[in-house]
Write a protein that holds these residues in place. Structure first.
Motif, short mmCIF file in Angstrom:
data_model
loop_
_atom_site.label_atom_id
_atom_site.label_comp_id
_atom_site.label_asym_id
_atom_site.label_seq_id
_atom_site.Cartn_x
_atom_site.Cartn_y
_atom_site.Cartn_z
N ALA A 136 0.83 -1.20 0.00
CA ALA A 136 0.00 0.00 0.00
C ALA A 136 0.87 1.26 0.00
O ALA A 136 0.57 2.25 -0.68
CB ALA A 136 -0.93 0.00 1.21
N MET A 137 1.96 1.24 0.74
CA MET A 137 2.86 2.39 0.76
C MET A 137 3.50 2.60 -0.61
O MET A 137 3.64 3.74 -1.08
CB MET A 137 3.95 2.18 1.82
CG MET A 137 3.42 2.21 3.25
SD MET A 137 4.66 1.70 4.47
CE MET A 137 5.93 2.92 4.18
N LEU A 138 3.89 1.52 -1.30
CA LEU A 138 4.46 1.65 -2.64
C LEU A 138 3.45 2.22 -3.62
O LEU A 138 3.79 3.06 -4.47
CB LEU A 138 4.96 0.28 -3.12
CG LEU A 138 6.16 -0.31 -2.38
CD1 LEU A 138 6.49 -1.69 -2.93
CD2 LEU A 138 7.37 0.61 -2.50
N ASP A 139 2.21 1.79 -3.50
CA ASP A 139 1.18 2.32 -4.39
C ASP A 139 0.99 3.83 -4.16
O ASP A 139 0.82 4.59 -5.12
CB ASP A 139 -0.15 1.58 -4.15
CG ASP A 139 -0.10 0.14 -4.64
OD1 ASP A 139 0.75 -0.15 -5.51
OD2 ASP A 139 -0.90 -0.68 -4.16
N VAL A 140 1.00 4.26 -2.92
CA VAL A 140 0.86 5.69 -2.63
C VAL A 140 2.04 6.48 -3.20
O VAL A 140 1.88 7.55 -3.79
CB VAL A 140 0.73 5.91 -1.11
CG1 VAL A 140 0.81 7.40 -0.78
CG2 VAL A 140 -0.58 5.34 -0.61
N LEU A 141 3.25 5.95 -3.04
CA LEU A 141 4.43 6.64 -3.56
C LEU A 141 4.38 6.75 -5.08
O LEU A 141 4.77 7.78 -5.65
CB LEU A 141 5.70 5.91 -3.13
CG LEU A 141 6.06 6.00 -1.64
CD1 LEU A 141 7.26 5.11 -1.34
CD2 LEU A 141 6.38 7.44 -1.26
N LYS A 142 3.92 5.71 -5.75
CA LYS A 142 3.87 5.74 -7.21
C LYS A 142 2.75 6.62 -7.73
O LYS A 142 2.95 7.40 -8.67
CB LYS A 142 3.71 4.31 -7.74
CG LYS A 142 4.97 3.46 -7.62
CD LYS A 142 4.83 2.14 -8.33
CE LYS A 142 3.86 1.22 -7.61
NZ LYS A 142 3.81 -0.12 -8.23
N LYS A 143 1.57 6.53 -7.12
CA LYS A 143 0.41 7.26 -7.64
C LYS A 143 0.43 8.74 -7.24
O LYS A 143 0.19 9.61 -8.07
CB LYS A 143 -0.87 6.60 -7.15
CG LYS A 143 -1.11 5.21 -7.72
CD LYS A 143 -2.39 4.58 -7.15
CE LYS A 143 -2.61 3.18 -7.69
NZ LYS A 143 -3.83 2.55 -7.11
N ASP A 144 0.71 9.01 -5.98
CA ASP A 144 0.60 10.38 -5.49
C ASP A 144 1.87 11.18 -5.65
O ASP A 144 1.82 12.41 -5.79
CB ASP A 144 0.20 10.39 -4.02
CG ASP A 144 -1.19 9.78 -3.80
OD1 ASP A 144 -1.90 9.60 -4.81
OD2 ASP A 144 -1.55 9.50 -2.64
N TYR A 145 3.03 10.53 -5.63
CA TYR A 145 4.30 11.26 -5.67
C TYR A 145 5.13 10.94 -6.93
O TYR A 145 6.16 11.57 -7.15
CB TYR A 145 5.14 10.94 -4.43
CG TYR A 145 4.46 11.34 -3.15
CD1 TYR A 145 4.54 12.64 -2.68
CD2 TYR A 145 3.72 10.42 -2.41
CE1 TYR A 145 3.90 13.01 -1.49
CE2 TYR A 145 3.08 10.78 -1.23
CZ TYR A 145 3.18 12.08 -0.78
OH TYR A 145 2.57 12.45 0.38
N GLY A 146 4.72 9.99 -7.72
CA GLY A 146 5.45 9.67 -8.94
C GLY A 146 6.83 9.10 -8.72
O GLY A 146 7.73 9.28 -9.55
N VAL A 147 7.03 8.43 -7.60
CA VAL A 147 8.34 7.87 -7.27
C VAL A 147 8.45 6.47 -7.84
O VAL A 147 7.57 5.63 -7.66
CB VAL A 147 8.54 7.84 -5.74
CG1 VAL A 147 9.92 7.26 -5.40
CG2 VAL A 147 8.40 9.24 -5.16
N ARG A 148 9.56 6.23 -8.56
CA ARG A 148 9.82 4.90 -9.10
C ARG A 148 10.58 4.10 -8.06
O ARG A 148 11.76 4.32 -7.81
CB ARG A 148 10.62 5.00 -10.39
CG ARG A 148 9.92 5.80 -11.48
CD ARG A 148 10.79 5.98 -12.69
NE ARG A 148 11.16 4.71 -13.26
CZ ARG A 148 12.01 4.57 -14.29
NH1 ARG A 148 12.57 5.63 -14.82
NH2 ARG A 148 12.29 3.38 -14.76
N VAL A 149 9.90 3.15 -7.43
CA VAL A 149 10.49 2.45 -6.30
C VAL A 149 10.55 0.94 -6.51
O VAL A 149 10.70 0.20 -5.55
CB VAL A 149 9.67 2.74 -5.02
CG1 VAL A 149 9.82 4.19 -4.60
CG2 VAL A 149 8.20 2.41 -5.23
#
Length: 420
Positions: A101-114
């Motif tokens: 869930a944290m990875l999804d938030v980083l990708k969707k809301d912040y555009g971070v490639r993790v």
């Protein structure tokens, strides 16, 4: 309450007692540390609180009952083992869902490639023992082919970055603080010969990762004395109906004085720069602010002058430029004098910029004496005029623009000479 007064149990609130008990039982503090930190008086005060409000009791062997037994634990039955494994599995699943869930938030809301880059580093550095590429790719939702392709692309980028960094080092041997935009211009041909295509922003990224970006430097040292009674000439370059604009070389010269630190003492550098081509046409290094040595830069520029068109000399209102000796050189050669309205560096910005380029990009080492300073300035002026691309000149060198402009002026003057 003061620490020197004697306190009783009634002086401590119940909330304070419970907080101390909780810290001691969690293992954050021992009871002696708690007494020292909070200034609790009495040897067994905290122990009393533990027995009254904690898990310890008043009976015989209460302190032993509160401590874990020394004997080894008994083996668990199969049913107990299954139950323990089920609890561990449930906690692991909850932890995995939390991280996803944290990875999804980083990708969707912040555009971070993790996913791709960190996972490749984890596998390359073997941070998880026994983790195979296949299982890791399955967990990340990638195919093994995509993973290996990404690794090959990463290796190609690293190889390209090493080649670019080496080319930049070669250029910065002579121009140690050459900026990234100018490097992108001068490296186009070498990079093309090496088969490397690299944009400006990509070059910024390469140099940033290699920690080779040029940091800005700021310094201030006053060399202008404008508080005098000599005549001050008007500013001919100021916006207005009478404004003089440089349309070609040798129409407007700007002059300025700056300081140079040496191992012995300060020396001074006088510069005369052509406003159209940005070429340094005259320079001189001297050890005082007297007018005669400072005027040597103007004399050098006049000896190299090639045209006979109207020439404006612009400077600040320093006492050297207003002196009778300097003004006599103007009259002898037919120069029109222009000065700033006051002590405002922005009204002589071009000269200040050239000073900054020489001192901030080329004259990085402190000379030992006056002679060494003159030799270093001469080399730096040659590099500036003939090698360093200028952003305002569309990445051309000042010397090339200066020669092209003078060639055009001579072609325009030749027909008039023939007709006369």
């Amino acid at each position: 309450m003061e620490s020197g007064s004697k306190r009783t149990q009634r002086d401590y609130t119940l909330a304070f007692k419970l907080a101390v008990v909780e810290q001691v039982e969690k293992g954050e503090l021992t009871y002696k540390q708690a007494q020292t930190r909070y200034g609790i008086q009495g040897r067994s005060t905290v122990l009393v609180w533990l027995r009254k409000h904690g898990r310890q009791g008043w009976g015989r062997g209460a302190s032993c009952a509160a401590m874990p037994p020394d004997k080894t634990p008994q083996a668990l039955t199969p049913e107990q083992q299954i139950k323990a494994l089920q609890v561990q599995l449930k906690e692991a699943n909850e932890k995995a869902q939390l991280f996803e869930a944290m990875l999804d938030v980083l990708k969707k809301d912040y555009g971070v490639r993790v996913v791709k880059k960190p996972s490749g580093q984890v596998l390359a550095q073997r941070l998880v023992q026994g983790l195979s590429v296949a299982r890791a790719c399955r967990c990340m939702g990638l195919s093994r082919q995509a993973y290996y392709q990404g690794q090959r692309r990463h290796a190609r980028r690293e190889s390209r970055a090493e080649a670019v960094v080496q080319l930049v080092r070669d250029w910065r041997v002579r121009q140690p603080r050459l900026g990234t935009r100018k490097l992108h211009h001068v490296l186009r041909e070498p990079l093309g010969q090496a088969g490397i295509r690299l944009g400006r922003d990509a070059l910024f990224d390469v140099l940033r990762n290699a920690r080779m970006l040029v940091p800005a430097r700021r310094a201030y040292h006053k060399t202008t004395d404008s508080h005098h009674r000599l005549r001050r000439h008007p500013n001919l370059l100021k916006a207005g109906e009478q404004q003089v604009c440089a349309r070609a070389s040798e129409q407007v010269w700007v002059a300025d004085i700056t300081y140079l630190p040496t191992a012995d003492k300060f020396v001074y550098l006088s510069l005369v720069t052509d406003a159209y081509s940005r070429k340094i046409v005259g320079w001189h290094v001297h050890d005082s602010l007297q007018t005669e040595p400072m005027a040597q830069a103007l004399k050098m520029a006049l000896r190299a002058r090639q045209s006979h068109q109207r020439l404006v000399h612009h400077s600040d209102r320093g006492i050297q430029y207003c002196s009778s000796y300097y003004q006599s050189i103007h009259r002898r050669h037919g120069l029109y004098c222009s000065m700033t309205d006051g002590y405002d560096c922005y009204q002589n910005a071009l000269a200040e910029r050239v000073n900054g380029i020489l001192k901030g990009e080329l004259l990085l080492q402190r000379p030992a004496n006056l002679e060494q300073a003159r030799r270093m300035v001469g080399e730096s002026v040659r590099i500036y005029n003939t090698e360093r691309p200028h952003l305002s000149l569309k990445m051309q060198t000042p010397d090339a623009v200066h020669r092209a402009s003078l060639a055009g002026i001579r072609r325009l003057e030749l027909p008039s000479q023939v007709s006369t």
